[in-house]
Design a protein around this motif. Sequence first.
Motif, PDB file in Angstrom:
ATOM      1  N   HIS A 221      48.469  25.973  67.336  1.00 10.22           N
ATOM      2  CA  HIS A 221      48.741  25.107  66.182  1.00 10.22           C
ATOM      3  C   HIS A 221      48.081  25.666  64.926  1.00 10.22           C
ATOM      4  CE1 HIS A 221      47.647  21.573  63.614  1.00 10.22           C
ATOM      5  NE2 HIS A 221      48.893  21.224  63.868  1.00 10.22           N
TER       6      HIS A 221
ATOM      7  N   GLY B  85      57.116  30.393  67.181  1.00 13.15           N
ATOM      8  CA  GLY B  85      56.311  29.793  68.235  1.00 13.15           C
ATOM      9  C   GLY B  85      57.051  29.811  69.547  1.00 13.15           C
TER      10      GLY B  85
ATOM     11  N   GLY C 179      52.577  27.696  71.145  1.00 14.24           N
ATOM     12  CA  GLY C 179      52.478  27.124  69.814  1.00 14.24           C
ATOM     13  C   GLY C 179      52.103  25.662  69.769  1.00 14.24           C
TER      14      GLY C 179
ATOM     15  N   VAL D  52      61.281  28.234  66.813  1.00 12.22           N
ATOM     16  CA  VAL D  52      60.626  27.856  68.061  1.00 12.22           C
ATOM     17  C   VAL D  52      61.535  28.230  69.217  1.00 12.22           C
ATOM     18  CG1 VAL D  52      59.636  25.982  69.419  1.00 12.22           C
ATOM     19  CG2 VAL D  52      59.381  25.983  66.927  1.00 12.22           C
TER      20      VAL D  52
ATOM     21  N   ILE E 185      49.855  28.838  63.710  1.00 11.92           N
ATOM     22  CA  ILE E 185      51.071  28.517  62.966  1.00 11.92           C
ATOM     23  C   ILE E 185      50.738  28.091  61.544  1.00 11.92           C
ATOM     24  CG2 ILE E 185      52.988  26.864  62.799  1.00 11.92           C
ATOM     25  CD1 ILE E 185      53.059  26.880  65.897  1.00 11.92           C
ATOM     26  N   GLN E 186      49.804  27.174  61.410  1.00  4.57           N
ATOM     27  CA  GLN E 186      49.481  26.639  60.082  1.00  4.57           C
ATOM     28  C   GLN E 186      48.876  27.695  59.167  1.00  4.57           C
ATOM     29  OE1 GLN E 186      47.026  23.192  61.072  1.00  4.57           O
ATOM     30  NE2 GLN E 186      48.752  21.845  60.651  1.00  4.57           N
TER      31      GLN E 186
ATOM     32  N   ALA F 194      56.139  25.965  62.368  1.00  4.26           N
ATOM     33  CA  ALA F 194      56.801  27.180  62.834  1.00  4.26           C
ATOM     34  C   ALA F 194      58.227  27.240  62.283  1.00  4.26           C
ATOM     35  CB  ALA F 194      56.822  27.228  64.358  1.00  4.26           C
TER      36      ALA F 194
ATOM     37  N   VAL G  80      56.858  32.645  60.937  1.00  4.45           N
ATOM     38  CA  VAL G  80      56.142  32.253  62.144  1.00  4.45           C
ATOM     39  C   VAL G  80      57.120  31.836  63.239  1.00  4.45           C
ATOM     40  CG1 VAL G  80      54.341  30.797  63.113  1.00  4.45           C
ATOM     41  CG2 VAL G  80      54.258  31.430  60.691  1.00  4.45           C
TER      42      VAL G  80
ATOM     43  N   ALA H 130      53.261  33.040  67.677  1.00  5.92           N
ATOM     44  CA  ALA H 130      52.214  32.179  68.220  1.00  5.92           C
ATOM     45  C   ALA H 130      52.614  31.782  69.630  1.00  5.92           C
ATOM     46  CB  ALA H 130      52.023  30.941  67.351  1.00  5.92           C
TER      47      ALA H 130
ATOM     48  N   ALA I 139      55.435  22.262  67.847  1.00  6.87           N
ATOM     49  CA  ALA I 139      55.345  23.538  67.135  1.00  6.87           C
ATOM     50  C   ALA I 139      56.144  23.495  65.837  1.00  6.87           C
ATOM     51  CB  ALA I 139      55.818  24.675  68.025  1.00  6.87           C
ATOM     52  N   THR I 140      57.280  22.823  65.870  1.00  6.20           N
ATOM     53  CA  THR I 140      58.079  22.673  64.654  1.00  6.20           C
ATOM     54  C   THR I 140      57.339  21.824  63.632  1.00  6.20           C
ATOM     55  OG1 THR I 140      60.144  22.904  65.879  1.00  6.20           O
ATOM     56  CG2 THR I 140      60.269  21.850  63.720  1.00  6.20           C
TER      57      THR I 140
ATOM     58  N   ARG J 211      51.503  30.465  58.288  1.00  3.54           N
ATOM     59  CA  ARG J 211      52.475  29.981  57.306  1.00  3.54           C
ATOM     60  C   ARG J 211      51.828  29.864  55.926  1.00  3.54           C
ATOM     61  NH1 ARG J 211      57.645  26.154  57.874  1.00  3.54           N
ATOM     62  NH2 ARG J 211      58.068  25.984  55.639  1.00  3.54           N
TER      63      ARG J 211
END
Length: 336
Positions: free
Chosen positions: A165, A180, A159, A199, A168-169, A196, A178, A156, A191-192, A172
């Motif tokens: 965002h 980012g 991210g 990162v 990522i969601q 993700a 994933v 991503a 991002a975390t 996952r």
Amino acid sequence: MKAIIYRDNGGPDVLQLVDRDLPAPCPGEVRVRVAVSGVNPADWQARSGTAMAFPEVTPHLDGAGVIDAVGEGVDQGRVGRRVWLFMAAAGRPTGTAAEFTVVPAERAVPLPDGVGFEAGASLGVPALTAHRALTVAEDGPRRLRPGALGGRVVLAAGGAGAVGHAVIQLARWAGATVIGTVSGPEKARLATAAGAHHVINYREGDPSAAIREVAPDGVDIVAEVALGANLALDLAVLRPRGTVSTYANDGGRSVELNVPQNMVLNTRFQFLVLYTAGPEATSAAAEDVAAAVSDGALPVGAEHGLPLVRFPLDRTADAHRAVENGTVGKVLVDVP
């Protein structure tokens, strides 16, 4: 009812708060009492364009609220149901920046009772774009569900953005690993928080080596927000027959392709925008996103990686300025 309108293209100052008659739904449509309206880059780009599609426009593609009336052919049982809206202003003069809006019934998707209107208004363009980006690979799934992307690696780019965002969601939720990429520590935190697994700050060290450490065989899908700036990195980490899904070109840098390099990789470039994705793709995306929402996979807020920046309806112009200026997070307009 109160509504935001503009009659000429231009800057945010063309937006006006006015009184308008309550719209009536036509056959196949629903009327929604809007609670929250979502603002996307497409909204200000349409407002600042060079041609008006209609003499008067109420902007905003996305939103959330409660159905209060239905047109002929629509189940009366939908009245009183909470919904999120997508593409409300696509090909129509009336979007969600108003107390009430009318949309085709299929563009009003049920919103679970436990999900806030702010989350519903944050779906639409970002989530459907993310879905499209994740479902165009040659050997990948056309629909998303838990496990659909099992064993795949998704990158991503950007991210911390609204689409990044959602990428990522959704990735996952569908079982992908994933990664980012971000430009600094604060965006890395977002991002975390979005989910993700890894990162990477692309401004530090050797980002391609860092990505290859996570994915030695290469990345399956890149969801790309700035193709001109990131193409070299994308190709350095893409696996053979991998896909670069491009939904924007932030920064506006031109793109030059090394044809032999991409021939050897069998690279697939997928350029995408929802307006021309077709009804089958958008309908499938809406169904899958709704399933992810029901599973609790698409929360919003700073604690989930997407800060919410909110404005009242009479400050919609300021909301547009915030999006144009690159505010981090999701910009929303609360409708009184």
